[in-house]
Design a protein around this motif. Structure first.
Motif, short mmCIF file in Angstrom:
data_model
loop_
_atom_site.label_atom_id
_atom_site.label_comp_id
_atom_site.label_asym_id
_atom_site.label_seq_id
_atom_site.Cartn_x
_atom_site.Cartn_y
_atom_site.Cartn_z
N SER A 77 68.78 -18.15 39.27
CA SER A 77 69.82 -19.18 39.18
C SER A 77 70.86 -18.80 38.13
O SER A 77 72.07 -18.91 38.37
CB SER A 77 69.19 -20.53 38.83
N GLN A 78 70.41 -18.35 36.97
CA GLN A 78 71.34 -18.01 35.88
C GLN A 78 72.21 -16.80 36.23
O GLN A 78 73.32 -16.68 35.74
CB GLN A 78 70.57 -17.77 34.58
N LYS A 79 71.70 -15.92 37.11
CA LYS A 79 72.49 -14.75 37.56
C LYS A 79 73.48 -15.11 38.65
O LYS A 79 74.27 -14.27 39.08
CB LYS A 79 71.57 -13.66 38.10
N GLY A 80 73.38 -16.35 39.18
CA GLY A 80 74.26 -16.74 40.28
C GLY A 80 73.77 -16.27 41.63
O GLY A 80 74.52 -16.30 42.62
N PHE A 81 72.52 -15.83 41.72
CA PHE A 81 71.95 -15.31 42.97
C PHE A 81 72.09 -16.32 44.11
O PHE A 81 72.38 -15.95 45.25
CB PHE A 81 70.48 -14.96 42.77
N TYR A 82 71.87 -17.60 43.82
CA TYR A 82 71.86 -18.63 44.86
C TYR A 82 73.25 -19.14 45.23
O TYR A 82 73.40 -19.85 46.23
CB TYR A 82 70.98 -19.81 44.44
N ASP A 83 74.27 -18.79 44.45
CA ASP A 83 75.61 -19.30 44.69
C ASP A 83 76.10 -18.95 46.09
O ASP A 83 76.11 -17.78 46.48
CB ASP A 83 76.60 -18.75 43.66
N GLY A 96 65.79 -15.72 57.07
CA GLY A 96 64.42 -15.96 56.64
C GLY A 96 63.70 -14.70 56.23
O GLY A 96 62.53 -14.74 55.89
N THR A 97 64.41 -13.56 56.23
CA THR A 97 63.77 -12.29 55.89
C THR A 97 64.28 -11.70 54.58
O THR A 97 63.71 -10.74 54.08
CB THR A 97 63.99 -11.25 57.01
N GLY A 98 65.34 -12.26 54.01
CA GLY A 98 65.94 -11.68 52.81
C GLY A 98 65.28 -12.13 51.53
O GLY A 98 64.61 -13.16 51.48
N GLY A 99 65.48 -11.32 50.49
CA GLY A 99 64.93 -11.64 49.18
C GLY A 99 65.67 -10.89 48.09
O GLY A 99 66.68 -10.23 48.36
N PRO A 100 65.17 -10.95 46.87
CA PRO A 100 65.86 -10.34 45.73
C PRO A 100 65.57 -8.85 45.55
O PRO A 100 66.09 -8.24 44.62
CB PRO A 100 65.33 -11.15 44.54
N GLY A 101 64.74 -8.26 46.41
CA GLY A 101 64.41 -6.85 46.28
C GLY A 101 63.08 -6.62 45.58
O GLY A 101 62.70 -5.49 45.29
N TYR A 102 62.35 -7.70 45.34
CA TYR A 102 61.02 -7.64 44.73
C TYR A 102 60.26 -8.88 45.18
O TYR A 102 60.81 -9.77 45.81
CB TYR A 102 61.11 -7.59 43.20
N THR A 103 58.99 -8.94 44.84
CA THR A 103 58.17 -10.11 45.13
C THR A 103 57.49 -10.57 43.84
O THR A 103 57.45 -9.83 42.85
CB THR A 103 57.09 -9.80 46.19
N ILE A 104 56.97 -11.80 43.87
CA ILE A 104 56.23 -12.33 42.72
C ILE A 104 54.84 -12.75 43.16
O ILE A 104 54.60 -13.01 44.34
CB ILE A 104 56.98 -13.51 42.05
N ARG A 105 53.94 -12.81 42.19
CA ARG A 105 52.54 -13.15 42.44
C ARG A 105 52.40 -14.65 42.74
O ARG A 105 53.05 -15.47 42.11
CB ARG A 105 51.71 -12.77 41.23
N GLU A 106 51.52 -14.97 43.65
CA GLU A 106 51.26 -16.38 43.98
C GLU A 106 50.66 -17.10 42.78
O GLU A 106 49.99 -16.50 41.95
CB GLU A 106 50.33 -16.50 45.20
N GLU A 107 50.91 -18.41 42.71
CA GLU A 107 50.31 -19.23 41.67
C GLU A 107 49.65 -20.49 42.24
O GLU A 107 49.22 -21.35 41.47
CB GLU A 107 51.37 -19.62 40.62
N PHE A 108 49.53 -20.58 43.56
CA PHE A 108 48.91 -21.77 44.14
C PHE A 108 47.42 -21.84 43.81
O PHE A 108 46.85 -22.92 43.81
CB PHE A 108 49.16 -21.91 45.64
#
Length: 177
Positions: free
Chosen positions: A45-51, A91-103
């Motif tokens: 959000s702070q990088k403006g990724f979602y803008d 529905g297939t795009g992302g930031p170029g990395y993934t994060i670990r689940e926390e559920f």
């Protein structure tokens, strides 16, 4: 794809102010429960990724989903057309990395009405940037998707969102500098 651990450490006071083409949504982020997801969301959000990304998925009485960078260069009508095409690539795009689940570690992982959670592929550790907001309780998702916030203002706005609506900007109030 590389697993990413955000540098941002949540303080528990973060509120995401999501400005959309339909109005403003405020979400209390759950930094103590899902620090990786909140840290990632704050950084993006702070990088403006979602803008100027568009919501690309709407299922009535289920979810509204956004955060796919593949929608950035499309106008709302193009997103609507692509959303109805299984080969549209949304529905297939992302930031170029993934994060670990926390559920599995989040003690309050509950898909209530207005919950903010991360979308992912079949791999539990495949979330990146795509998020969804629940349109009513969706507790069957609790064991498989990480909830990292709860709407505190703007549930009426969430209910009006549709495919092609714009995420204009996300500000994080209460974030560490």
């Amino acid at each position: 794809m590389a697993q990413y651990t955000p540098a941002y450490q949540p303080n528990g006071n973060e509120i995401a102010v999501i400005e959309t083409s339909k109005g403003t949504i405020k979400v209390q982020l759950a930094g103590a429960d899902a620090p990786i997801h909140v840290g990632n969301f704050v950084e993006l959000s702070q990088k403006g990724f979602y803008d100027n990304l568009k919501f690309h998925r709407h299922v009535p009485n289920f979810v509204i989903q956004g955060g796919d960078p593949n929608t950035r260069d499309l106008d709302s009508a193009q997103v609507q057309m692509a959303a109805n095409n299984p080969f549209g690539g949304l529905g297939t795009g992302g930031p170029g990395y993934t994060i670990r689940e926390e559920f599995t570690t989040n003690p309050n992982n509950s898909h209530e009405d207005g919950a903010l959670a991360m979308a992912r592929s079949q791999d539990p550790n495949s979330a990146g940037s795509q998020f969804y907001l629940c349109l009513g309780p969706q507790h069957f998702l609790d064991p498989n998707y990480t909830v990292f916030g709860q709407t505190i203002e703007g549930k009426d706005v969430i209910g009006q969102l549709r495919v092609g609506d714009v995420i204009e900007h996300i500000t994080i109030e209460g974030a560490n500098d």
